[in-house]
Design a protein around this motif. Structure first.
Motif, short mmCIF file in Angstrom:
data_model
loop_
_atom_site.label_atom_id
_atom_site.label_comp_id
_atom_site.label_asym_id
_atom_site.label_seq_id
_atom_site.Cartn_x
_atom_site.Cartn_y
_atom_site.Cartn_z
N ALA A 166 0.81 -1.22 0.00
CA ALA A 166 0.00 0.00 0.00
C ALA A 166 0.83 1.27 0.00
N PHE A 167 1.96 1.28 -0.77
CA PHE A 167 2.70 2.53 -0.89
C PHE A 167 1.85 3.55 -1.61
N ALA A 168 1.74 4.73 -1.05
CA ALA A 168 0.96 5.78 -1.72
C ALA A 168 1.76 6.32 -2.91
N ALA A 169 1.05 6.67 -3.96
CA ALA A 169 1.70 7.20 -5.16
C ALA A 169 1.95 8.69 -4.95
N THR A 170 3.04 9.02 -4.31
CA THR A 170 3.32 10.43 -3.97
C THR A 170 4.58 10.94 -4.69
N GLY A 171 5.07 10.17 -5.66
CA GLY A 171 6.21 10.64 -6.42
C GLY A 171 7.45 10.82 -5.57
N GLY A 172 7.59 10.04 -4.49
CA GLY A 172 8.77 10.08 -3.66
C GLY A 172 8.70 11.13 -2.58
N SER A 173 7.68 11.96 -2.57
CA SER A 173 7.56 12.97 -1.54
C SER A 173 6.84 12.41 -0.33
N ALA A 174 6.72 13.19 0.73
CA ALA A 174 6.04 12.75 1.94
C ALA A 174 4.57 12.48 1.64
N GLN A 175 3.99 11.60 2.44
CA GLN A 175 2.57 11.26 2.26
C GLN A 175 1.72 12.52 2.34
N ALA A 176 0.96 12.81 1.28
CA ALA A 176 0.14 14.01 1.25
C ALA A 176 -1.31 13.70 1.55
N ASP A 177 -1.80 12.55 1.08
CA ASP A 177 -3.18 12.18 1.29
C ASP A 177 -3.35 11.52 2.65
N ILE A 178 -4.61 11.47 3.11
CA ILE A 178 -4.90 10.72 4.33
C ILE A 178 -4.98 9.24 3.95
N LEU A 179 -4.13 8.43 4.51
CA LEU A 179 -4.13 7.00 4.20
C LEU A 179 -5.19 6.29 5.04
N PHE A 180 -6.16 5.71 4.37
CA PHE A 180 -7.26 4.95 4.99
C PHE A 180 -6.93 3.49 4.76
N TRP A 181 -6.47 2.80 5.80
CA TRP A 181 -5.95 1.42 5.72
C TRP A 181 -7.01 0.48 6.27
N SER A 182 -7.57 -0.38 5.42
CA SER A 182 -8.80 -1.09 5.77
C SER A 182 -8.76 -2.58 5.44
N THR A 183 -9.52 -3.34 6.22
CA THR A 183 -9.75 -4.76 5.89
C THR A 183 -11.10 -4.93 5.19
N GLN A 184 -11.82 -3.85 5.00
CA GLN A 184 -13.15 -3.90 4.39
C GLN A 184 -13.13 -3.33 2.97
N ALA A 185 -14.16 -3.74 2.17
CA ALA A 185 -14.26 -3.28 0.78
C ALA A 185 -12.96 -3.55 0.03
N ALA A 186 -12.43 -4.77 0.20
CA ALA A 186 -11.17 -5.13 -0.42
C ALA A 186 -11.30 -5.60 -1.88
N PRO A 187 -12.42 -6.22 -2.28
CA PRO A 187 -12.55 -6.58 -3.71
C PRO A 187 -12.36 -5.34 -4.59
N VAL A 188 -11.76 -5.54 -5.76
CA VAL A 188 -11.40 -4.41 -6.62
C VAL A 188 -12.58 -3.49 -6.88
N GLU A 189 -13.76 -4.07 -7.19
CA GLU A 189 -14.92 -3.25 -7.49
C GLU A 189 -15.33 -2.38 -6.31
N GLU A 190 -15.28 -2.97 -5.10
CA GLU A 190 -15.66 -2.23 -3.91
C GLU A 190 -14.63 -1.15 -3.57
N THR A 191 -13.35 -1.48 -3.74
CA THR A 191 -12.30 -0.50 -3.48
C THR A 191 -12.45 0.70 -4.42
N GLN A 192 -12.71 0.42 -5.69
CA GLN A 192 -12.89 1.51 -6.64
C GLN A 192 -14.11 2.35 -6.30
N ALA A 193 -15.18 1.68 -5.87
CA ALA A 193 -16.39 2.41 -5.49
C ALA A 193 -16.14 3.26 -4.25
#
Length: 427
Positions: A18-45
């Motif tokens: 789960a590396f955030a795509a930040t282009g090598g800079s410090a984490q800018a977004d709030i990282l929401f780390w979850s065991t729920q909604a893991a299927p690709v369709e649910e994650t995208q939704a």
């Protein structure tokens, strides 16, 4: 020591994927780390439909493997700093992290009304709000509308007791030519969840400690009464939506997902309603997911704002669309929701908000002994109800098996049993 910690953290990040795509800079977004909604369709939704409305950018990352999820959290806690802002997980997954979660009691939710029972569970037995309830799934009752004509006089379908359910099933059997109550007692049925989360809490206010109590004996005798008026084909049923659609049965209990086809195919023919109540309340088993903040969160205030956003009624509806998990706050569901969502959602809300609601959590801390725990209840059912063995003798013997399972697993008690030091006792 610093080198070891850094290496451990890096390994955990790789494991979590789960590396955030930040282009090598410090984490800018709030990282929401979850065991729920893991299927690709649910994650995208979740990303596109649920979190896109938040005021700050959110990086939603999910895994249905609890191992990497927990490993990453523990590594950041060990390092004393981290990138995870908000955690999403089931109740039981938060238990081991309780001491490392931020108190959320000061989050301002405005006029949002959160289910009080679930909010209490989120305290994890402490004086702090360790997590806020986020979404839920559960098991409910369903009935063909034809069955409503046979309800006992004065009975409220949204507030039934077990005695009323038994009387209803009796009248149906006698006046329609055969048993019309159905129960998922087949090999793929979820019968063990009924006994653990519905029957036992309703009669003993317990799932483990009072397994062989006099009150448990009463519960099994009540179920034997109900079984007299239960379709004999129930021992082959796995999903109750099928016999409901064929009208082999008119009244049934099952998981919301296993009733959905009946509701969606013939929404005008069925009603959904809460499980019955017994002497110690309306036992039911919610599958509760929550949101929490680890003490190593890089921006606690931003994470708290995101937690509050997840409980807004409009966010709860969007989450329902994305995950098929139901709201934990008071909300009016839109008319364009699938019939199964509308019907089940109303029943779940009534059950969870009932004055006599008595939730029983999914088993916690059993690990590899989870299957053996479930088998205790299945064996008790087969011996008492199907084989007609003496209730007291069976409970005494199965109680010893349960005691061994709890001692070998070391699992402490979970609701509705009182918290325990060490393995949950079987009286």
């Amino acid at each position: 020591m610093r080198k070891t910690t850094t290496t451990t953290l890096a390994a955990a990040l790789l494991a979590g994927g789960a590396f955030a795509a930040t282009g090598g800079s410090a984490q800018a977004d709030i990282l929401f780390w979850s065991t729920q909604a893991a299927p690709v369709e649910e994650t995208q939704a979740m990303r596109g439909q649920v979190l896109s409305g938040f005021e700050e950018a959110v990086d939603y990352q999910a895994t249905d493997d609890r191992g990497p999820w927990l490993t990453r959290i523990e590594a950041e806690l060990q390092a004393g700093s981290g990138t995870i802002g908000l955690l999403g997980a089931l109740h039981g997954e938060f238990v081991s992290l309780s001491d490392d979660l931020v108190d959320l009691s000061d989050i301002e939710l405005g006029d949002v009304t959160v289910n009080a029972t679930f909010q209490q569970l989120g305290m994890l037995g402490t004086g702090e709000q360790k997590y806020l309830p986020w979404m839920q799934a559960t098991y409910i009752m369903a009935a063909n509308r034809q069955a409503l004509d046979y309800l006992p006089e004065g009975a409220d379908i949204n507030a039934l007791t077990y005695d009323e359910l038994i009387e209803w099933a009796r009248v149906l059997a006698e006046e329609t030519g055969g048993p019309k109550f159905g129960f998922p007692a087949g090999p793929q049925g979820l019968k063990h969840r009924f006994f653990q989360g519905y029957l036992y809490p309703s009669y003993t206010d317990s799932a483990v400690t009072e397994f062989r109590s006099p009150e448990a004996e009463e519960a099994w005798n009540k179920f034997k009464e109900l079984w007299q008026y239960t379709s004999p084909s129930s021992t082959s049923y796995g999903f109750m939506q099928e016999p409901l659609l064929t009208e082999e049965v008119w009244v049934a209990w099952d998981h919301t997902a296993r009733l959905a086809d009946a509701f969606n195919q013939r929404p005008d023919d069925f009603v959904a309603f809460p499980a019955p109540a017994g002497p110690t309340g309306r036992g039911f088993m919610p599958v509760i997911a929550g949101v929490a903040i680890p003490r190593t969160a890089p921006d606690t205030e931003a994470a708290k704002a995101l937690a509050a956003y997840m409980l807004k009624p409009e966010t709860q509806v969007a989450t329902l669309r994305a995950t098929n998990f139901f709201p934990v706050v008071e909300v009016d569901l839109p008319d364009d929701m699938p019939a199964s969502v509308r019907l089940s959602g109303q029943a779940i809300a009534r059950m969870a908000n009932a004055d006599d609601a008595n939730p029983s959590l999914l088993p916690v801390g059993l690990g590899e002994y989870n299957g053996k725990f479930n088998q205790v209840f299945v064996d008790a059912f087969e011996r008492i109800v199907l084989a007609g063995q003496d209730v007291r003798q069976v409970l005494d013997e199965q109680g010893e098996t349960l005691r061994s399972v709890m001692q070998d697993s070391g699992a402490p008690c979970w609701a509705p049993d009182e918290p325990s030091e060490g393995a949950c006792p079987v009286e």
